[in-house]
Design an enzyme around this catalytic site. Sequence first.
Site, PDB file in Angstrom:
ATOM      1  N   GLY A  45       0.793  -1.232   0.000  1.00 27.87           N
ATOM      2  CA  GLY A  45       0.000   0.000   0.000  1.00 27.87           C
ATOM      3  C   GLY A  45       0.819   1.273   0.000  1.00 27.87           C
ATOM      4  N   CYS A  47       1.193   3.632   2.364  1.00 30.55           N
ATOM      5  CA  CYS A  47       1.952   3.966   3.576  1.00 30.55           C
ATOM      6  C   CYS A  47       3.411   3.562   3.448  1.00 30.55           C
ATOM      7  CB  CYS A  47       1.297   3.300   4.777  1.00 30.55           C
ATOM      8  SG  CYS A  47       2.316   3.399   6.252  1.00 30.55           S
ATOM      9  N   GLY A 186       0.781  24.721  -0.494  1.00 32.23           N
ATOM     10  CA  GLY A 186       0.012  23.957   0.492  1.00 32.23           C
ATOM     11  C   GLY A 186       0.740  23.969   1.828  1.00 32.23           C
ATOM     12  N   ILE A 190       1.550  17.471   4.307  1.00 27.21           N
ATOM     13  CA  ILE A 190       2.592  17.093   3.341  1.00 27.21           C
ATOM     14  C   ILE A 190       3.515  18.275   3.077  1.00 27.21           C
ATOM     15  CG2 ILE A 190       2.984  16.393   0.935  1.00 27.21           C
ATOM     16  CD1 ILE A 190       0.486  14.621   1.184  1.00 27.21           C
ATOM     17  N   GLY A 276      -3.687  18.576  -0.783  1.00 23.22           N
ATOM     18  CA  GLY A 276      -4.710  17.591  -0.441  1.00 23.22           C
ATOM     19  C   GLY A 276      -4.676  16.405  -1.393  1.00 23.22           C
ATOM     20  N   HIS A 450      11.577  11.184  35.764  1.00 22.97           N
ATOM     21  CA  HIS A 450      12.318  12.434  35.555  1.00 22.97           C
ATOM     22  C   HIS A 450      13.708  12.100  35.036  1.00 22.97           C
ATOM     23  CE1 HIS A 450      13.972  16.417  36.335  1.00 22.97           C
ATOM     24  NE2 HIS A 450      14.997  15.816  36.925  1.00 22.97           N
TER      25      HIS A 450
HETATM   26  C1  LIG Z   1       3.446  11.843   1.695  1.00 26.38           C
HETATM   27  C2  LIG Z   1       2.482  11.259   2.691  1.00 26.38           C
HETATM   28  C3  LIG Z   1       2.892  11.050   3.988  1.00 26.38           C
HETATM   29  C4  LIG Z   1       2.014  10.484   4.921  1.00 26.38           C
HETATM   30  N1  LIG Z   1       2.436  10.295   6.198  1.00 26.38           N
HETATM   31  C5  LIG Z   1       1.617   9.717   7.104  1.00 26.38           C
HETATM   32  C6  LIG Z   1       2.052   9.429   8.418  1.00 26.38           C
HETATM   33  O1  LIG Z   1       3.183   9.726   8.801  1.00 26.38           O
HETATM   34  N2  LIG Z   1       1.199   8.815   9.270  1.00 26.38           N
HETATM   35  C7  LIG Z   1      -0.061   8.463   8.892  1.00 26.38           C
HETATM   36  O2  LIG Z   1      -0.795   7.879   9.693  1.00 26.38           O
HETATM   37  N3  LIG Z   1      -0.517   8.729   7.641  1.00 26.38           N
HETATM   38  C8  LIG Z   1       0.293   9.334   6.743  1.00 26.38           C
HETATM   39  N4  LIG Z   1      -0.157   9.558   5.463  1.00 26.38           N
HETATM   40  C9  LIG Z   1      -1.514   9.133   5.102  1.00 26.38           C
HETATM   41  C10 LIG Z   1      -1.504   7.600   4.866  1.00 26.38           C
HETATM   42  O3  LIG Z   1      -0.505   7.281   3.931  1.00 26.38           O
HETATM   43  C11 LIG Z   1      -2.853   7.075   4.371  1.00 26.38           C
HETATM   44  O4  LIG Z   1      -3.872   7.539   5.206  1.00 26.38           O
HETATM   45  C12 LIG Z   1      -2.801   5.561   4.413  1.00 26.38           C
HETATM   46  O5  LIG Z   1      -1.827   5.090   3.517  1.00 26.38           O
HETATM   47  C13 LIG Z   1      -4.179   4.940   4.149  1.00 26.38           C
HETATM   48  O6  LIG Z   1      -4.208   4.262   3.008  1.00 26.38           O
HETATM   49  P1  LIG Z   1      -5.423   3.335   2.548  1.00 26.38           P
HETATM   50  O7  LIG Z   1      -5.580   2.173   3.437  1.00 26.38           O
HETATM   51  O8  LIG Z   1      -6.600   4.185   2.329  1.00 26.38           O
HETATM   52  O9  LIG Z   1      -4.906   2.840   1.132  1.00 26.38           O
HETATM   53  P2  LIG Z   1      -3.536   3.023   0.365  1.00 26.38           P
HETATM   54  O10 LIG Z   1      -2.381   2.701   1.234  1.00 26.38           O
HETATM   55  O11 LIG Z   1      -3.561   4.316  -0.334  1.00 26.38           O
HETATM   56  O12 LIG Z   1      -3.620   1.819  -0.676  1.00 26.38           O
HETATM   57  C14 LIG Z   1      -4.532   1.793  -1.723  1.00 26.38           C
HETATM   58  C15 LIG Z   1      -4.058   0.746  -2.706  1.00 26.38           C
HETATM   59  O13 LIG Z   1      -5.060   0.538  -3.690  1.00 26.38           O
HETATM   60  C16 LIG Z   1      -4.443   0.352  -4.936  1.00 26.38           C
HETATM   61  N5  LIG Z   1      -5.452   0.643  -5.972  1.00 26.38           N
HETATM   62  C17 LIG Z   1      -6.000   1.836  -6.307  1.00 26.38           C
HETATM   63  N6  LIG Z   1      -6.932   1.687  -7.273  1.00 26.38           N
HETATM   64  C18 LIG Z   1      -6.980   0.352  -7.549  1.00 26.38           C
HETATM   65  C19 LIG Z   1      -7.748  -0.443  -8.438  1.00 26.38           C
HETATM   66  N7  LIG Z   1      -8.677   0.094  -9.251  1.00 26.38           N
HETATM   67  N8  LIG Z   1      -7.526  -1.780  -8.476  1.00 26.38           N
HETATM   68  C20 LIG Z   1      -6.601  -2.349  -7.663  1.00 26.38           C
HETATM   69  N9  LIG Z   1      -5.858  -1.648  -6.795  1.00 26.38           N
HETATM   70  C21 LIG Z   1      -6.051  -0.319  -6.722  1.00 26.38           C
HETATM   71  C22 LIG Z   1      -3.264   1.298  -4.909  1.00 26.38           C
HETATM   72  O14 LIG Z   1      -2.247   0.923  -5.814  1.00 26.38           O
HETATM   73  C23 LIG Z   1      -2.800   1.179  -3.454  1.00 26.38           C
HETATM   74  O15 LIG Z   1      -1.810   0.203  -3.262  1.00 26.38           O
HETATM   75  C24 LIG Z   1       0.693  10.133   4.523  1.00 26.38           C
HETATM   76  C25 LIG Z   1       0.285  10.338   3.193  1.00 26.38           C
HETATM   77  C26 LIG Z   1       1.170  10.888   2.291  1.00 26.38           C
HETATM   78  C27 LIG Z   1       0.721  11.079   0.862  1.00 26.38           C
HETATM   79  N1  LIG Z   2       2.274  12.856   9.529  1.00 27.59           N
HETATM   80  C1  LIG Z   2       1.111  12.470   9.021  1.00 27.59           C
HETATM   81  O1  LIG Z   2       0.298  11.817   9.668  1.00 27.59           O
HETATM   82  C2  LIG Z   2       0.783  12.829   7.615  1.00 27.59           C
HETATM   83  C3  LIG Z   2       1.757  13.307   6.737  1.00 27.59           C
HETATM   84  C4  LIG Z   2       1.398  13.633   5.443  1.00 27.59           C
HETATM   85  C5  LIG Z   2       0.081  13.468   5.042  1.00 27.59           C
HETATM   86  N2  LIG Z   2      -0.841  13.004   5.921  1.00 27.59           N
HETATM   87  C6  LIG Z   2      -2.266  12.848   5.534  1.00 27.59           C
HETATM   88  O2  LIG Z   2      -2.424  13.164   4.171  1.00 27.59           O
HETATM   89  C7  LIG Z   2      -3.400  14.189   4.039  1.00 27.59           C
HETATM   90  C8  LIG Z   2      -3.100  15.033   2.854  1.00 27.59           C
HETATM   91  O3  LIG Z   2      -2.022  15.936   3.129  1.00 27.59           O
HETATM   92  P1  LIG Z   2      -1.954  17.340   2.426  1.00 27.59           P
HETATM   93  O4  LIG Z   2      -0.883  18.137   3.060  1.00 27.59           O
HETATM   94  O5  LIG Z   2      -1.948  17.149   0.954  1.00 27.59           O
HETATM   95  O6  LIG Z   2      -3.380  17.938   2.742  1.00 27.59           O
HETATM   96  P2  LIG Z   2      -3.874  18.863   3.968  1.00 27.59           P
HETATM   97  O7  LIG Z   2      -5.345  18.868   3.870  1.00 27.59           O
HETATM   98  O8  LIG Z   2      -3.215  18.494   5.235  1.00 27.59           O
HETATM   99  O9  LIG Z   2      -3.313  20.319   3.583  1.00 27.59           O
HETATM  100  C9  LIG Z   2      -3.554  20.900   2.353  1.00 27.59           C
HETATM  101  C10 LIG Z   2      -3.392  22.387   2.520  1.00 27.59           C
HETATM  102  O10 LIG Z   2      -3.375  22.983   1.222  1.00 27.59           O
HETATM  103  C11 LIG Z   2      -4.135  24.169   1.277  1.00 27.59           C
HETATM  104  N3  LIG Z   2      -4.591  24.443  -0.085  1.00 27.59           N
HETATM  105  C12 LIG Z   2      -5.579  23.834  -0.779  1.00 27.59           C
HETATM  106  N4  LIG Z   2      -5.661  24.365  -2.027  1.00 27.59           N
HETATM  107  C13 LIG Z   2      -4.697  25.313  -2.105  1.00 27.59           C
HETATM  108  C14 LIG Z   2      -4.270  26.195  -3.130  1.00 27.59           C
HETATM  109  N5  LIG Z   2      -4.836  26.200  -4.333  1.00 27.59           N
HETATM  110  N6  LIG Z   2      -3.264  27.055  -2.853  1.00 27.59           N
HETATM  111  C15 LIG Z   2      -2.656  27.058  -1.625  1.00 27.59           C
HETATM  112  N7  LIG Z   2      -3.017  26.241  -0.626  1.00 27.59           N
HETATM  113  C16 LIG Z   2      -4.022  25.374  -0.876  1.00 27.59           C
HETATM  114  C17 LIG Z   2      -5.248  23.868   2.263  1.00 27.59           C
HETATM  115  O11 LIG Z   2      -5.754  25.065   2.795  1.00 27.59           O
HETATM  116  C18 LIG Z   2      -4.513  23.038   3.302  1.00 27.59           C
HETATM  117  O12 LIG Z   2      -3.958  23.826   4.301  1.00 27.59           O
HETATM  118  C19 LIG Z   2      -3.364  14.933   5.374  1.00 27.59           C
HETATM  119  O13 LIG Z   2      -4.562  15.601   5.640  1.00 27.59           O
HETATM  120  C20 LIG Z   2      -3.101  13.825   6.346  1.00 27.59           C
HETATM  121  O14 LIG Z   2      -4.303  13.228   6.729  1.00 27.59           O
HETATM  122  C21 LIG Z   2      -0.515  12.685   7.195  1.00 27.59           C
END
Ligand SMILES: Cc1cc2nc3c(=O)[nH]c(=O)nc-3n(C[C@H](O)[C@H](O)[C@H](O)COP(=O)(O)OP(=O)(O)OC[C@H]3O[C@@H](n4cnc5c(N)ncnc54)[C@H](O)[C@@H]3O)c2cc1C
Ligand SMILES: NC(=O)c1ccc[n+]([C@@H]2O[C@H](COP(=O)([O-])OP(=O)(O)OC[C@H]3O[C@@H](n4cnc5c(N)ncnc54)[C@H](O)[C@@H]3O)[C@@H](O)[C@H]2O)c1
Length: 464
Positions: A45, A47, A186, A190, A276, A450
């Site tokens: 996935g 993550c 943004g 992220i 987003g 502590h």
């Molecule tokens: C850069 C970034 C950093 C993040 N950091 C964190 C963090 O530190 N901590 C945290 O809790 N969350 C974090 N998140 C959010 C987290 O990654 C997601 O909430 C989490 O991965 C949930 O994923 P999911 O279970 O919805 O599916 P995903 O992990 O997105 O998996 C979906 C799967 O479905 C597959 N798929 C899609 N369409 C099809 C299809 N039609 N047929 C077959 N397969 C398909 C895809 O290839 C993928 O493997 C981050 C997100 C991003 C983008």
């Molecule tokens: N450490 C973690 O747990 C972690 C890390 C990365 C991502 N994530 C998950 O992934 C999600 C997506 O992350 P993200 O940062 O893409 O979304 P986000 O929703 O956290 O932030 C997106 C930001 O972009 C701004 N924005 C939207 N349109 C814009 C525009 N046209 N111009 C300027 N700013 C604009 C929004 O106001 C918002 O502040 C998060 O909400 C979070 O749930 C989690």
Amino acid sequence: MEVDTQHYDDIIIGNGKAGKTLAPALVADGRKTALVERSLNMIGGGCINIACIPTKTMVASANVANIVRNSAAYGVKTNTPTVNLAEVIQRKRSVVQGMREMNLHNLETALDNNLIVGEARFVAPKKIAVTTTLGNNRLLTAERLFINTGTRPLIPSIPGLTEVEFLTSESIMELEHLPEHLIVLGSGYIGLEFAQMFRRFGSFVTVIGQSEQILSQQDPDIAIALQALLEKDGIEFLLKAKVLRVDRTGNETILQIQVGDRSLSLQGSHLLIAVGRAPNTESLNLPAAGVATDTRGFIQVNDRLETNVPGIWALGDINGGPQYTHISLDDYRIIKANLIDGGDRSTGDRLVPSCLFIDPELAHVGLTETEAQQQGYAIRVAKVDASAVPRARTLGQTDGLLKAIVDADTGRILGCSLLCHEAGEVISTVQMVMQAQMPYTILRDGILTHPTMTEGLNILFSKL
Ligand SMILES: Cc1cc2nc3c(=O)[nH]c(=O)nc-3n(C[C@H](O)[C@H](O)[C@H](O)COP(=O)(O)OP(=O)(O)OC[C@H]3O[C@@H](n4cnc5c(N)ncnc54)[C@H](O)[C@@H]3O)c2cc1C
Ligand SMILES: NC(=O)c1ccc[n+]([C@@H]2O[C@H](COP(=O)([O-])OP(=O)(O)OC[C@H]3O[C@@H](n4cnc5c(N)ncnc54)[C@H](O)[C@@H]3O)[C@@H](O)[C@H]2O)c1
């Protein structure tokens, strides 16, 4: 050519955290189960392949660079660090590959040849077509289907954007040369994690946000403290900003921006789009199944994660809930409780913790002060600077703010935000007290080791 249809008890589409955990549980429950994942590079996935794990691996490199750069403050003399981004990326690839191989092994062990690599699309409510990566067309039916297809970067419609090269959270983690000036569009999760990471690698970084504050879901005092410490790192912010147009000239990306009543032009070597996520629903052909989506394209579910079509569930980011891996995992737990263990769980009883992995971390659980007020609670608010925590002083990590919101009538903790070293770990202690429905005095009066960061909770709650 006629294609045979294979029948399963259960099919999972997508191997996010929920899907890959559910598959072995269904098999163990005696169900004939298939899991369809569209890419071999995404086994395990988002993550582990393109999100949490690779980013946090790179954050670790950025923090090492920062410690070395500031080592003199600890009485340790070193030379100025040189960051080799190609080697940082190589380290990230190796962590990801190790985890992907482990996930592949686990899924193949559980599913045998019912792990199907190819993109799934509905052709009828309980029937999907899969074109496998080997080029075979397959038709699969099942009594029950679980959709766990996740999200992808949302690309906003800004004039000129599609004509220039820009980075997303995925492509930025494949760069092998350091951007001279990274512009981040943004100011959410992220955007901020990459902003600090690349600043610490050595890039000049400008973050553009459309709202008045960064991390718009947080209380203003926390957002201001967070912005101040990121500015101390040398990151520049343009808030309440609207990008009107993007162009590319030579090696520069040029943004025309409206900030209040000012118009300005900003040039940078690279542009990261982090505004987003968009749901991976288009490829699924949901109309063929009759599964309803909301206006943003996320699948609509009730609090038991059931879609409007009986026998089809949606788990993880795709159902429009909080986008965290631990929430996707909890979606799995709800399905397991309700379909395997004969229980009755819903999303209604959830406390959602989160952690923004900048340094120091910002962790949160429960309500913000603003949300508690909006919900009509009579509240008491405790606040203390991170510098009040002895452990923070020993580590030289004194920037930050700790804040808790307590129900004035019951003494129960409604929410907590910690901007401090190891906040992601410390918040779990607060969460457990909230989950046990204990009063805040447990954290005020409990004996805590502590000097640890958790001891800061004694100090925070004694402010009430
Ligand atoms: C850069 C970034 C950093 C993040 N950091 C964190 C963090 O530190 N901590 C945290 O809790 N969350 C974090 N998140 C959010 C987290 O990654 C997601 O909430 C989490 O991965 C949930 O994923 P999911 O279970 O919805 O599916 P995903 O992990 O997105 O998996 C979906 C799967 O479905 C597959 N798929 C899609 N369409 C099809 C299809 N039609 N047929 C077959 N397969 C398909 C895809 O290839 C993928 O493997 C981050 C997100 C991003 C983008
Ligand atoms: N450490 C973690 O747990 C972690 C890390 C990365 C991502 N994530 C998950 O992934 C999600 C997506 O992350 P993200 O940062 O893409 O979304 P986000 O929703 O956290 O932030 C997106 C930001 O972009 C701004 N924005 C939207 N349109 C814009 C525009 N046209 N111009 C300027 N700013 C604009 C929004 O106001 C918002 O502040 C998060 O909400 C979070 O749930 C989690």
